[in-house]
Scaffold this motif. Structure first.
Motif, PDB file in Angstrom:
ATOM      1  N   ALA A  89       0.870  -1.109   0.061  1.00 52.11           N
ATOM      2  CA  ALA A  89      -0.035  -0.032   0.115  1.00 52.11           C
ATOM      3  C   ALA A  89       0.804   1.033   0.027  1.00 52.11           C
ATOM      4  O   ALA A  89       0.446   2.271  -0.623  1.00 52.11           O
ATOM      5  CB  ALA A  89      -0.965  -0.094   1.203  1.00 52.11           C
ATOM      6  N   ARG A  90       1.911   1.225   0.688  1.00 54.84           N
ATOM      7  CA  ARG A  90       2.574   2.319   0.786  1.00 54.84           C
ATOM      8  C   ARG A  90       3.622   2.713  -0.441  1.00 54.84           C
ATOM      9  O   ARG A  90       3.641   3.652  -1.061  1.00 54.84           O
ATOM     10  CB  ARG A  90       3.821   2.309   1.769  1.00 54.84           C
ATOM     11  N   LEU A 113     -10.645  -4.818   4.630  1.00 58.02           N
ATOM     12  CA  LEU A 113      -9.894  -4.154   3.459  1.00 58.02           C
ATOM     13  C   LEU A 113     -10.738  -3.467   2.475  1.00 58.02           C
ATOM     14  O   LEU A 113     -10.395  -2.526   1.970  1.00 58.02           O
ATOM     15  CB  LEU A 113      -8.831  -5.389   3.151  1.00 58.02           C
ATOM     16  N   THR A 114     -11.793  -4.378   2.133  1.00 61.88           N
ATOM     17  CA  THR A 114     -12.544  -3.746   0.939  1.00 61.88           C
ATOM     18  C   THR A 114     -13.218  -2.219   1.457  1.00 61.88           C
ATOM     19  O   THR A 114     -13.074  -1.500   0.560  1.00 61.88           O
ATOM     20  CB  THR A 114     -13.789  -4.584   0.834  1.00 61.88           C
ATOM     21  N   ILE A 125     -14.965   2.304   9.609  1.00 60.37           N
ATOM     22  CA  ILE A 125     -14.547   0.911   9.440  1.00 60.37           C
ATOM     23  C   ILE A 125     -14.328   0.219  10.883  1.00 60.37           C
ATOM     24  O   ILE A 125     -14.791  -0.875  11.072  1.00 60.37           O
ATOM     25  CB  ILE A 125     -13.131   0.900   9.003  1.00 60.37           C
ATOM     26  N   ARG A 126     -13.951   1.106  11.761  1.00 57.20           N
ATOM     27  CA  ARG A 126     -13.849   0.453  12.987  1.00 57.20           C
ATOM     28  C   ARG A 126     -15.345   0.389  13.709  1.00 57.20           C
ATOM     29  O   ARG A 126     -15.659  -0.556  14.280  1.00 57.20           O
ATOM     30  CB  ARG A 126     -13.166   1.505  14.041  1.00 57.20           C
ATOM     31  N   GLY A 225      -5.123  -3.748  12.192  1.00 54.99           N
ATOM     32  CA  GLY A 225      -4.058  -4.055  10.777  1.00 54.99           C
ATOM     33  C   GLY A 225      -4.469  -3.221  10.140  1.00 54.99           C
ATOM     34  O   GLY A 225      -3.951  -2.571   9.173  1.00 54.99           O
ATOM     35  N   VAL A 226      -6.071  -3.438   9.551  1.00 55.15           N
ATOM     36  CA  VAL A 226      -6.557  -2.555   8.668  1.00 55.15           C
ATOM     37  C   VAL A 226      -6.509  -1.060   8.837  1.00 55.15           C
ATOM     38  O   VAL A 226      -6.005  -0.368   7.560  1.00 55.15           O
ATOM     39  CB  VAL A 226      -7.991  -3.255   8.431  1.00 55.15           C
ATOM     40  N   LEU A 227      -6.829  -0.711   9.954  1.00 54.97           N
ATOM     41  CA  LEU A 227      -6.703   0.853  10.066  1.00 54.97           C
ATOM     42  C   LEU A 227      -5.102   1.231   9.986  1.00 54.97           C
ATOM     43  O   LEU A 227      -5.045   2.338   9.654  1.00 54.97           O
ATOM     44  CB  LEU A 227      -7.333   1.214  11.462  1.00 54.97           C
ATOM     45  N   SER A 228      -4.350   0.501  10.389  1.00 56.93           N
ATOM     46  CA  SER A 228      -2.849   0.976  10.437  1.00 56.93           C
ATOM     47  C   SER A 228      -2.276   0.870   8.949  1.00 56.93           C
ATOM     48  O   SER A 228      -1.623   1.799   8.376  1.00 56.93           O
ATOM     49  CB  SER A 228      -1.952  -0.055  11.029  1.00 56.93           C
ATOM     50  N   ILE A 229      -2.920   0.214   8.173  1.00 56.74           N
ATOM     51  CA  ILE A 229      -2.709   0.090   6.764  1.00 56.74           C
ATOM     52  C   ILE A 229      -3.339   1.562   6.054  1.00 56.74           C
ATOM     53  O   ILE A 229      -2.749   2.322   5.420  1.00 56.74           O
ATOM     54  CB  ILE A 229      -3.142  -0.978   5.703  1.00 56.74           C
ATOM     55  N   LEU A 230      -4.478   1.593   6.530  1.00 57.19           N
ATOM     56  CA  LEU A 230      -5.235   3.015   5.953  1.00 57.19           C
ATOM     57  C   LEU A 230      -4.697   4.077   6.258  1.00 57.19           C
ATOM     58  O   LEU A 230      -4.650   5.033   5.457  1.00 57.19           O
ATOM     59  CB  LEU A 230      -6.704   2.812   6.436  1.00 57.19           C
ATOM     60  N   GLU A 231      -4.244   4.171   7.453  1.00 54.53           N
ATOM     61  CA  GLU A 231      -3.270   5.441   7.777  1.00 54.53           C
ATOM     62  C   GLU A 231      -2.037   5.541   7.390  1.00 54.53           C
ATOM     63  O   GLU A 231      -1.039   6.437   7.763  1.00 54.53           O
ATOM     64  CB  GLU A 231      -3.170   5.385   9.618  1.00 54.53           C
TER      65      GLU A 231
END
Length: 263
Positions: A89-90, A113-114, A125-126, A225-231
């Motif tokens: 993602a980065r 993730l979707t 999302i949370r 994990g999902v929120l960390s990727i989003l951020e």
């Protein structure tokens, strides 16, 4: 198969069976149709009265959960998967994850993730995923409660069975030998009630609660994990954050692995 459940039941049967033999009790006394009917059928009747049919229909599925292992990826593997997704993602952006989502088997993670790829906010999302976990926990709690109640009813029904047996035994006291056997048989129901209540039903309820707790923790780990990727957090930071869910020895391995990978 959840071997712990099987081993526990076998050990319980051995404990009672061998204990009876050591005490000089004939195992054949357990072949008591009246006691079995009072305890088993009586417990089923009490539980049926206590719960709606919509919940009772789930009992076969609950037994399957009790005797099968949870289908979950190892926590360490999940952390490494999030690290890889974060790196992708980065480098290429969140939309690059869309091609990887179809490869994910877990519906909960796939949904999270979707939502992230679709551009939903972190708070949204949370909230969505947390509500899904809470609904799951309520379902699991309702299932565990069925076995908890069965464990409460069974010993009491054992006392009822003993009373019925004593009534029958004391109805004819002319033959003292037969009277002794009848009184002995009367307490078989109490034995079965206590055994099923405290060796089966209550432990079953506890195991369902434990499996629910483990699954909830696993899903909360996915949310982070999902929120960390989003951020847009770095893979190493995500590994350190998610490692907090692991036991000390596994946490150390993850952290050492992340350090080595960044040397």
């Amino acid at each position: 198969m959840d071997i712990a459940s099987v081993i526990g039941i076998i050990l319980g049967l051995i404990a009672v069976g061998v204990g009876m033999v050591l005490k000089g009790v004939d195992i054949s006394v357990l072949v008591n149709p009246a006691a079995i009917m009072i305890i088993i059928l009586g417990t089923i009747a009490a539980v049926t009265i206590a719960f709606p049919m919509s919940e009772l229909k789930r009992v076969p599925k609950l037994f399957k959960i009790l005797f099968t292992d949870q289908k979950m990826m190892k926590h360490t593997d999940l952390i490494l998967q999030f690290s890889e997704l974060a790196q992708l993602a980065r480098k290429e952006g969140l939309l690059a994850l869309e091609s990887r989502i179809n490869e994910i088997d877990d519906p909960f993670l796939k949904n999270g993730l979707t939502l992230a790829v679709d551009g939903q906010s972190a708070d949204y999302i949370r909230d969505v995923l947390s509500e899904e976990i809470e609904a799951m926990e309520e379902r699991h709690q309702a299932g565990a409660q069925i076995f908890t109640q069965a464990g409460t009813y069974a010993p009491t029904l054992g006392v009822l069975g003993a009373v019925i047996g004593l009534i029958a035994a004391l109805g004819d006291m002319s033959d003292t030998v037969s009277l002794g056997h009848a009184i002995s048989a009367a307490f078989v129901a109490t034995l079965m009630g206590i055994f099923t209540g405290y060796v089966l039903w209550h432990p079953f309820a506890n195991k369902l609660k434990q499996k629910s707790r483990i699954e909830s923790q696993y899903k909360y780990m996915m949310i982070e994990g999902v929120l960390s990727i989003l951020e847009g957090e770095a893979p190493r930071i995500i590994e350190q954050k998610l490692a907090s869910y692991l036991p000390a020895n596994e946490k150390r391995k993850i952290l050492e692995g992340s350090v080595n990978s960044n040397e």
